[in-house]
Enzyme design. Structure first.
Site, PDB file in Angstrom:
ATOM      1  N   GLY A  82      13.983 -22.025  -0.763  1.00  0.00           N
ATOM      2  CA  GLY A  82      14.618 -20.773  -1.139  1.00  0.00           C
ATOM      3  C   GLY A  82      15.621 -20.341  -0.085  1.00  0.00           C
ATOM      4  O   GLY A  82      16.070 -21.142   0.741  1.00  0.00           O
ATOM      5  N   LYS A 108      29.129  -6.783  -5.325  1.00  0.00           N
ATOM      6  CA  LYS A 108      28.049  -7.732  -5.613  1.00  0.00           C
ATOM      7  C   LYS A 108      28.592  -9.159  -5.601  1.00  0.00           C
ATOM      8  O   LYS A 108      27.973 -10.070  -5.045  1.00  0.00           O
ATOM      9  CB  LYS A 108      27.438  -7.409  -6.976  1.00  0.00           C
ATOM     10  CG  LYS A 108      26.402  -8.412  -7.477  1.00  0.00           C
ATOM     11  CD  LYS A 108      25.064  -8.266  -6.808  1.00  0.00           C
ATOM     12  CE  LYS A 108      24.034  -9.194  -7.439  1.00  0.00           C
ATOM     13  NZ  LYS A 108      22.682  -9.000  -6.909  1.00  0.00           N
ATOM     14  N   ASP A 115       9.483 -14.003   1.786  1.00  0.00           N
ATOM     15  CA  ASP A 115       8.565 -13.186   0.993  1.00  0.00           C
ATOM     16  C   ASP A 115       7.089 -13.438   1.267  1.00  0.00           C
ATOM     17  O   ASP A 115       6.252 -12.579   0.985  1.00  0.00           O
ATOM     18  CB  ASP A 115       8.838 -13.396  -0.503  1.00  0.00           C
ATOM     19  CG  ASP A 115      10.248 -13.000  -0.892  1.00  0.00           C
ATOM     20  OD1 ASP A 115      10.852 -12.190  -0.174  1.00  0.00           O
ATOM     21  OD2 ASP A 115      10.744 -13.502  -1.915  1.00  0.00           O
ATOM     22  N   ASN A 148      10.394 -29.151  -1.295  1.00  0.00           N
ATOM     23  CA  ASN A 148      10.559 -28.123  -2.317  1.00  0.00           C
ATOM     24  C   ASN A 148      10.062 -28.642  -3.655  1.00  0.00           C
ATOM     25  O   ASN A 148      10.214 -29.821  -3.976  1.00  0.00           O
ATOM     26  CB  ASN A 148      12.026 -27.696  -2.441  1.00  0.00           C
ATOM     27  CG  ASN A 148      12.188 -26.415  -3.234  1.00  0.00           C
ATOM     28  OD1 ASN A 148      11.631 -25.381  -2.876  1.00  0.00           O
ATOM     29  ND2 ASN A 148      12.954 -26.458  -4.319  1.00  0.00           N
ATOM     30  N   VAL A 169       3.628 -28.361  -2.622  1.00  0.00           N
ATOM     31  CA  VAL A 169       2.658 -28.254  -1.529  1.00  0.00           C
ATOM     32  C   VAL A 169       1.309 -27.841  -2.103  1.00  0.00           C
ATOM     33  O   VAL A 169       1.216 -26.878  -2.871  1.00  0.00           O
ATOM     34  CB  VAL A 169       3.124 -27.213  -0.486  1.00  0.00           C
ATOM     35  CG1 VAL A 169       2.073 -27.038   0.603  1.00  0.00           C
ATOM     36  CG2 VAL A 169       4.458 -27.628   0.116  1.00  0.00           C
ATOM     37  N   GLU A 179      19.461  -4.815 -13.315  1.00  0.00           N
ATOM     38  CA  GLU A 179      20.401  -5.939 -13.433  1.00  0.00           C
ATOM     39  C   GLU A 179      20.133  -6.728 -14.709  1.00  0.00           C
ATOM     40  O   GLU A 179      21.066  -7.193 -15.369  1.00  0.00           O
ATOM     41  CB  GLU A 179      20.303  -6.842 -12.201  1.00  0.00           C
ATOM     42  CG  GLU A 179      20.909  -6.210 -10.959  1.00  0.00           C
ATOM     43  CD  GLU A 179      21.028  -7.174  -9.797  1.00  0.00           C
ATOM     44  OE1 GLU A 179      22.053  -7.132  -9.088  1.00  0.00           O
ATOM     45  OE2 GLU A 179      20.102  -7.979  -9.586  1.00  0.00           O
ATOM     46  N   ALA A 220      15.967 -10.811  -0.355  1.00  0.00           N
ATOM     47  CA  ALA A 220      16.797 -11.939   0.091  1.00  0.00           C
ATOM     48  C   ALA A 220      17.460 -11.621   1.420  1.00  0.00           C
ATOM     49  O   ALA A 220      17.609 -12.494   2.283  1.00  0.00           O
ATOM     50  CB  ALA A 220      17.849 -12.251  -0.973  1.00  0.00           C
TER      51      ALA A 220
END
Length: 407
Positions: free
Chosen positions: A12, A372, A296, A37, A81, A169, A312
């Site tokens: 990420g 944005k 996160d 990943n 994982v 959004e 983010a």
């Protein structure tokens, strides 16, 4: 002498930027870097709402990881994982493979928080990943086709639960996308009903009054039904139940009411606090000198009473410091203390409107949408330079990304 092995879990924002920084910081043959990943792509989490209604080409949101890394410096493994053995310094993968490490970065992102509300996990659609967001699009198409058969208005009622940034959004993207989708599938636009639900008294309650008013007016102007101050009690396959006996017949509930750390980290034998891995000021897992965690799934406390939010922006600021500290650990140098500086927040309401707060400057309308886009372009520049920006806008592969979507 064997080179130290650096293993990064998660591709990420935090994982991929740390990888890129390590490629620049490490000397030739100073260390071996492995990125693991689950998917072969890195997706732009802040653009997942576009995937839900297909207002962007798949590869504009999901970028192949081998194209982003220097494969001469970083070894990429596409696998999931399953466990970290901190005693033997090993990462166990779903495929059965085992990867050894000397330094480990845990950046495995988030899961959706359902707050124990009945039916959400089983029936709601999540804006969680590229795969889950793609499932929203498949669900819309499915309901369009079924509506032609039974004319059940619940099929064309789309509910967005959560009035934070992700929720508004998603609503904004619905507003942009629905006219084209309806034309393509022969559905009258007037038959579409979009409902936004928020438990707080208003959407984006953490924003200035003017921003809340702008967003509310924008919804009204575009015929969005906004329900506030009502908690969600249950979600079924055919309706959403709210407080005060309110029922919304719908086959599509899109959940954007909160996130929590990836629960897989609870199996790693590390200290866990509030479902996350607590880290020290250097981004090392508490009590560990060779394991770092960012993003996160990590818990970085600003003070005794509050921690950094799962955004983010936080992960992107942590990643360069984490890379420097991993290299400093290898070289026996002093580690850098991480300091977070909030640079503002901007949310899009489709392509032509947005709301934001940068410093004390409030943004709304077209300037909000433009800002944005600037933020997204800046990230692409940090990820792959000007060439990646150009490619993502003008030369992107238009072949859909193949995923197994929730039907």
């Amino acid at each position: 002498m064997n080179k130290p092995k650096i293993v990064i879990l998660g591709g990420g924002y935090g994982g991929i930027i740390t990888t890129k920084r390590l490629e620049k910081l490490l000397k030739t043959n100073e260390a071996e870097v492995t990125l693991i990943n689950k998917h072969g792509y890195h997706y732009l989490t802040t653009q997942l709402h576009k995937v839900g209604v297909a207002t962007a080409v798949d590869r504009q949101i999901a970028i192949a990881i081998p194209q982003l890394i220097d494969q001469r410096k970083t070894y990429f493994i596409q696998d999931e994982v399953s466990l970290v053995d901190i005693n033997n310094k090993e990462v166990k993968l779903a495929s059965g493979k085992t990867v050894e490490y000397d330094y480990l970065l845990v950046a495995l992102g988030f899961e959706v928080e359902t707050f124990g509300i009945p039916g959400i996990k089983e029936h709601a659609f999540e804006i969680r990943s590229f795969r889950s967001s793609k499932a929203i699009y498949h669900q819309i198409l499915k309901q369009f086709e079924l509506y032609k058969q039974d004319h059940d208005p619940a099929r064309l009622t789309f509910v967005v639960a959560g009035g934070g940034f992700t929720g508004i959004e998603m609503v904004g993207e619905f507003i942009d996308a629905m006219p084209k989708l309806c034309t393509q599938h022969g559905i009258p636009l007037k038959d579409i009903k979009i409902v936004a639900v928020e438990a707080a008294p208003s959407v984006i309650p953490f924003f200035p009054k003017q921003s809340v008013e702008y967003t509310t007016h924008f919804f009204e102007k575009n015929h969005i039904e906004l329900i506030t101050s009502k908690k969600i009690l249950e979600c079924t396959a055919e309706k959403l139940l709210l407080e005060n006996g309110i029922e919304i017949p719908t086959r599509t509930v899109i959940w954007s009411c909160g996130v929590k750390g990836n629960s897989i980290v609870e199996k790693f034998g590390l200290q866990i606090e509030k479902g996350k891995i607590p880290v020290d000021p250097h981004l090392r897992v508490r009590g560990m000198s060779n394991i770092f965690s960012i993003g996160d799934c990590s818990l970085f406390r600003k003070n005794e009473n509050s921690a950094l939010p799962p955004t983010a922006q936080v992960a992107l600021q942590q990643a360069p410091v984490c890379a420097k500290n991993i290299v400093a650990s290898i070289r026996g140098e002093e580690l850098k203390i991480f300091e977070y500086h909030h640079k503002g927040s901007v949310a899009s309401l489709g392509n032509w409107a947005g709301v934001g707060l940068v410093g004390k400057v409030r943004l709304s309308g077209l300037i909000g949408a433009f800002m944005k886009q600037v933020i997204e372009a800046r990230y692409l520049f940090n990820l792959g330079g000007l060439s990646l920006i150009v490619k993502q806008h003008f030369g992107v592969d238009r072949e859909p990304v193949k995923v197994t979507a929730k039907e």
